[in-house]
Design an enzyme around this catalytic site. Structure first.
Site, PDB file in Angstrom:
ATOM      1  N   LYS A 154     -11.909  10.656 -38.145  1.00 24.13           N
ATOM      2  CA  LYS A 154     -11.656   9.565 -39.096  1.00 24.13           C
ATOM      3  C   LYS A 154     -10.606   9.989 -40.118  1.00 24.13           C
ATOM      4  O   LYS A 154      -9.724   9.218 -40.488  1.00 24.13           O
ATOM      5  CB  LYS A 154     -12.966   9.144 -39.767  1.00 24.13           C
ATOM      6  CG  LYS A 154     -13.897   8.415 -38.795  1.00 24.13           C
ATOM      7  CD  LYS A 154     -15.315   8.230 -39.325  1.00 24.13           C
ATOM      8  CE  LYS A 154     -16.208   7.674 -38.213  1.00 24.13           C
ATOM      9  NZ  LYS A 154     -17.628   7.571 -38.614  1.00 24.13           N
ATOM     10  N   GLN A 173     -21.204   9.386 -43.442  1.00 27.23           N
ATOM     11  CA  GLN A 173     -21.424   9.668 -42.022  1.00 27.23           C
ATOM     12  C   GLN A 173     -22.925   9.796 -41.745  1.00 27.23           C
ATOM     13  O   GLN A 173     -23.621  10.539 -42.427  1.00 27.23           O
ATOM     14  CB  GLN A 173     -20.678  10.961 -41.633  1.00 27.23           C
ATOM     15  CG  GLN A 173     -20.756  11.300 -40.164  1.00 27.23           C
ATOM     16  CD  GLN A 173     -20.081  10.246 -39.265  1.00 27.23           C
ATOM     17  OE1 GLN A 173     -18.982   9.778 -39.554  1.00 27.23           O
ATOM     18  NE2 GLN A 173     -20.744   9.850 -38.193  1.00 27.23           N
ATOM     19  N   ASP A 210     -17.978   0.390 -43.515  1.00 28.00           N
ATOM     20  CA  ASP A 210     -18.711   0.552 -42.253  1.00 28.00           C
ATOM     21  C   ASP A 210     -19.486  -0.731 -41.945  1.00 28.00           C
ATOM     22  O   ASP A 210     -19.895  -0.949 -40.799  1.00 28.00           O
ATOM     23  CB  ASP A 210     -19.705   1.724 -42.368  1.00 28.00           C
ATOM     24  CG  ASP A 210     -19.302   2.911 -41.502  1.00 28.00           C
ATOM     25  OD1 ASP A 210     -18.461   2.730 -40.609  1.00 28.00           O
ATOM     26  OD2 ASP A 210     -19.836   4.000 -41.738  1.00 28.00           O
TER      27      ASP A 210
END
Ligand code: NDP
Length: 285
Positions: free
Chosen positions: A53, A97, A120
């Site tokens: 990412k 994460q 997200d």
């Protein structure tokens, strides 16, 4: 029939190039998109995902602001960092994460991220907006969003089609089912308690599989001409990476199919870049 390959790697590269150009434009207006990436602990898979990412950010010109935290961090310390990032005008998106260590309540963490920075798309506010079909303030969760872009690129309009989703997780199965419904597909969601899975999957003009069981969907479970999107990523004992769909038998039945690797995986990262850009664009009045 041998299926056409839905090349996620190529489509993701195209999305990233569009993002890169828009980031350039935004910088000219004095806004440099910034994405805070929080990694707690040292889970090797998470480390790889975070590195990918961050590399993608670099590639498109988004500033990635990394926070590597020890697994021993308390929930309150993590929430306090997120609250601080919520207030930071240089940070347009916040990504934590997953998974988090067991002593941290994942939901509490996700719901602390300000909805306007929840790139997200896992927070309850965001999910609610998607459920009611209001995308104006929402961020589509990256993997489901990637699946929808893949369909679009294959020229498939879900309207009026029968879509079957296997898996009902909050990060893939449920949201992708809602996105398909919002595009006027007739949607069936299957899960571990579905009695006759093959009978359901054989109905799907569009079949999206997100389970995490290597090659569980075989060609005989697929409708002739279906579009098959395989979200699964499974590492076999011999080291090979395979999806949830048995590619060789499925490609004889499908009209379109995503490979693993090189299908949904690269799309997920590309859509994260798009969401981070979008978060920054929304701050420009
Ligand atoms: P989860 O483990 O959270 O969910 C799996 C789902 O599959 C559950 O809903 C479960 O049902 C269902 N399931 C399990 N066994 C069966 C079965 N025998 N028949 C039908 N359904 C079953 O997984 P995720 O959604 O997080 O991930 C799914 C896969 O996608 C994994 O391989 C993961 O690595 C991959 N993934 C890939 C991404 C990418 O970028 N390409 C991103 C995210 C995930 P129940 O709810 O009843 O338990």
């Amino acid at each position: 029939m041998a299926a056409n390959i839905l090349d996620g790697k190529a489509i993701a590269a195209k999305v990233r190039e569009q993002v890169r150009q828009e980031v350039e434009e935004l910088k000219k207006k004095g806004v440099h998109p910034g994405l805070a990436v929080i990694l707690v602990g040292e889970n090797p898979a998470s480390q790889v995902y975070v590195r990918n990412k961050e590399k993608a950010c670099e590639d498109v010109g988004i500033k990635s602001i990394g926070h590597r935290l020890p697994a021993s961090i308390s929930q309150e310390e993590l929430l306090s960092l997120i609250r601080q990032l919520n207030q930071d005008p240089q940070v347009h998106g916040i990504l934590v994460q997953l998974p988090l260590p067991d002593h941290i309540d994942q939901k509490a963490v996700i719901d602390t991220i300000a909805p306007e920075k929840d790139v997200d798309g896992f927070g309850a506010t965001n999910m609610g907006n998607i459920l009611i079909g209001d995308y104006s303030k929402a961020f589509l969760p990256c993997t489901p969003y990637g699946c929808m872009v893949l369909l679009e690129e294959a020229g498939i309009d879900p309207a009026g089609k029968k879509a079957v989703v296997v898996g009902r997780s909050n990060i893939v199965g449920k949201p992708v089912a809602v996105l398909l419904l919002n595009k006027n597909a007739t949607v069936t969601i299957c899960h571990s308690k579905t009695p006759d899975l093959a009978a359901e999957t054989r109905q799907g003009d569009i079949l999206i599989v997100a389970v995490g069981r290597p090659e569980m969907i075989t060609g005989d479970m697929i409708k002739e001409g279906a579009v098959v999107i395989d979200v699964g990523i499974n590492r076999l004992p011999d080291g090979r990476l395979v999806g949830d769909v048995h590619f060789d038998s499925a490609k004889e039945k499908a009209s379109w199919i995503t490979p693993v690797p090189g299908g949904v995986g690269p799309m997920t990262v590309a859509m994260l870049m798009k969401n981070a850009l979008e978060a920054a664009k929304r701050t420009v009045k």
